[in-house]
Write an enzyme that holds these catalytic residues in place. Structure first.
Site, PDB file in Angstrom:
ATOM      1  CG  HIS A   9      -1.871   1.085   1.340  1.00  5.18           C
ATOM      2  ND1 HIS A   9      -1.916   1.933   2.419  1.00  5.18           N
ATOM      3  CD2 HIS A   9      -2.857   1.479   0.502  1.00  5.18           C
ATOM      4  CE1 HIS A   9      -2.892   2.801   2.257  1.00  5.18           C
ATOM      5  NE2 HIS A   9      -3.475   2.555   1.096  1.00  5.18           N
ATOM      6  NE  ARG A  10      -1.941   5.736   0.887  1.00  5.25           N
ATOM      7  CZ  ARG A  10      -2.536   6.485   1.812  1.00  5.25           C
ATOM      8  NH1 ARG A  10      -1.823   7.295   2.567  1.00  5.25           N
ATOM      9  NH2 ARG A  10      -3.850   6.433   1.977  1.00  5.25           N
ATOM     10  CD  GLU A  36      -2.929   1.742  -3.232  1.00  3.49           C
ATOM     11  OE1 GLU A  36      -3.901   2.498  -3.414  1.00  3.49           O
ATOM     12  OE2 GLU A  36      -1.967   2.081  -2.499  1.00  3.49           O
ATOM     13  CD  GLU A 111      -7.301   4.893  -4.512  1.00  2.23           C
ATOM     14  OE1 GLU A 111      -8.200   5.656  -4.108  1.00  2.23           O
ATOM     15  OE2 GLU A 111      -6.534   4.272  -3.747  1.00  2.23           O
ATOM     16  CE  LYS A 113      -6.681   9.695  -3.554  1.00  3.15           C
ATOM     17  NZ  LYS A 113      -7.302   9.070  -2.363  1.00  3.15           N
ATOM     18  CG  ASP A 231      -0.017   0.708   5.515  1.00  5.08           C
ATOM     19  OD1 ASP A 231      -0.243   1.067   4.344  1.00  5.08           O
ATOM     20  OD2 ASP A 231      -0.705   1.090   6.486  1.00  5.08           O
TER      21      ASP A 231
END
Length: 245
Positions: A9-10, A36, A111, A113, A231
């Site tokens: 995640h990120r 991601e 994703e 945004k 994460d």
């Protein structure tokens, strides 16, 4: 335990500033099989990787991503807020991440945004750059803006899409099929074993977010999910490795 996608995640956002090249590189070292990240657009039409629509939290600068040129964003420090050792980190362009993952067996979840800010032409632009880099089979496009994903699917039927959502949906797998989505990306508390099974029967994957606790990870895996957005990809990688020995 079956093999699942370990989607960072990120990037490795627990140990690096989120959505930076340092975070993306580190998560691959930690065993991530997917990344991601969040995509927005500059005033001059470049696709950049940053979560917030405004710049304050991760750069300390004033203003909105949409109002800055790419060169203006490149001047900002996107790492010091996390730790001064990351002061050299910038807001990456999408192409930088493409350069990192191309040729590697890594899933890339982009994703869009475009819920708060309606980025005109974002769908066309992201489809074009994915095609330019020949990454159609490696990318999955996700968004809370499901109309945007439908547009992406009409532009590029060959690129997978995934529906992001926070609350429980009624028969989400049917909704996914209707929108021609390949996957559901629900908030972790919106996942049920029955819906995961029904989704599998419809050919729809489930990748819940954001799951950081090992016990929650185990529960999701037992429900039959195909991937987990986390994460802490190193924690998930260690957990899955321990159960596949």
């Amino acid at each position: 335990m079956k093999k699942i996608e370990i989607i960072a995640h990120r990037g490795a956002s627990a140990v690096c500033p989120e959505n930076t090249m340092a975070a993306f590189e580190r998560c691959l070292e930690q065993g991530a099989t997917g990344i991601e990240t969040d995509v927005q657009m500059t005033s001059d039409g470049r696709l950049v990787l940053i979560h917030d629509e405004t710049l304050t939290r991760t750069t300390g600068a004033e203003g909105w991503v949409k109002d800055k040129t790419y060169e203006e964003l490149r001047e900002l420090d996107a790492g010091s807020w996390f730790n001064t050792e990351f002061a050299a980190e910038c807001i990456p362009a999408l192409e930088q991440l493409f350069g990192l993952i191309r040729g590697k067996n890594i899933l890339l979840n982009l994703e869009l945004k475009n819920g708060i800010v309606s980025y005109k032409g974002m769908e066309e632009k992201i489809v074009q750059v994915i095609r330019d880099w020949d990454l159609e089979q490696q990318v999955i496009l996700s968004s809370f803006n499901h109309a945007s994903l439908v547009r992406c699917k009409r532009l590029a039927p060959e690129i997978q899409t995934a529906l992001l959502y926070m609350e429980k949906l009624y028969r989400p797998y049917d909704y996914a099929v209707k929108l021609e989505a390949s996957a559901l990306h629900p908030y972790k508390f919106a996942v049920t074993r029955e819906e995961v099974a029904a989704s599998i029967a419809q050919g729809v994957a489930t990748h819940p977010f954001t799951v950081n606790d090992p016990e929650e990870m185990k529960a999701m895996i037992e429900m039959g999910v195909q991937g987990i957005i986390t994460d802490v990809p190193d924690v998930l990688a260690a957990l899955t490795a321990a159960h596949t020995r």
